[in-house]
Design an enzyme around this catalytic site. Structure first.
Site: not given
Ligand code: KIV
Length: 258
Positions: A183, A47
């Protein structure tokens, strides 16, 4: 990329063999196809779409319809990689809505889904897994909560955060998640989680001691020159190269016209 289709189980098995997992995001057909041709085993339609493609300030406004649209585009590349789709904010507030949303993403072409949170979303995680949809966890900094949090803050720096991360990670692994994104988790806690969990940890800004790493592909390629991030140094200056090529082409066209 030749070879059998990647599954949640084959991603999980990479940890057992000590193989590092290089995961990246994609939001459309060509990028999914390119990453797949390189052999990236896990491609996430994140997202982050909201920020890197749609121009929103954060991920909180991304809708399920927007995710479906981009998952469909990515799935048309028919990747060998495990194509995982993010469940957008507010699409998994109860077990029932979580299952309905996850099913829509699978119908759009996702092989698995990812959602943010630990023990607080366990009923949703269990319900998704109970209908046979593989689940990818996401702990640490949860971008869907950036507004409540007041920014993108590193997690695991104090004892309560450290203990919460251990308990959330254990709960997701026990529920049956095939892997978990960490993260902006302190490298020390990320390393501890990697040793502790039976499932792969996939870090982003969480140091080197994870079973794999994931990046937002436009950040890796230098496609977003307007922002700089601490955890990723672009390996290519794609934005500058694109500007140069477009400028040269524009000058050629203008010169022809005169
Ligand atoms: O939305 C995304 O790209 C993610 C990654 C940063 C893990 O959740």
């Amino acid at each position: 990329m030749p070879g059998p289709k990647m599954t949640a189980e084959s991603i999980r098995a990479m940890k057992g063999r000590g193989e590092k997992i290089a995961a990246l995001t994609a939001y459309d057909f060509p990028m999914t196809r390119l990453l797949d041709e390189v052999g990236i085993p896990l491609i996430l339609v994140g997202d982050s779409l909201g920020m890197v493609v749609l121009g929103y300030p954060d991920t909180t406004r991304v809708t399920l319809a927007e995710m479906e649209h981009h998952v469909r585009a990515a799935a048309r590349a028919k990747p060998r990689a495990l194509l995982t789709a993010d469940m957008p904010y507010h699409s998994y507030e109860t077990a029932e809505t979580a299952v309905a949303s996850a099913r829509r993403l699978v119908e759009a072409g996702a092989d698995a889904v990812k959602a943010e949170g630990g023990r607080e979303i366990l009923p949703q995680v269990r319900a998704i897994l109970a209908c046979g949809i593989p689940f990818f966890g996401h702990l640490g900094m949860l971008p869907q909560h950036v507004l409540e949090e007041g920014g993108y803050k590193v997690k695991g720096k104090n004892q309560p955060e450290h203990q919460a991360l251990l308990a959330d990670a254990d709960a997701l692994a026990e529920a049956g998640a095939f892997a978990v994104v960490l993260e902006l988790v302190t490298p020390r806690v990320a390393g501890e989680l990697t040793r502790r969990l039976p499932i792969p940890t996939i870090g982003i800004g969480a140091g080197p001691d994870c079973d794999g790493q994931i990046l937002v592909t436009p950040d890796l390629l230098g496609l977003l020159p307007w922002y700089s991030l601490k955890h990723v140094k672009p390996r290519l200056n794609a934005a500058e190269q694109m500007r140069t090529v477009v400028q040269q082409w524009k000058e050629t066209v203008e010169a022809d016209a005169s």
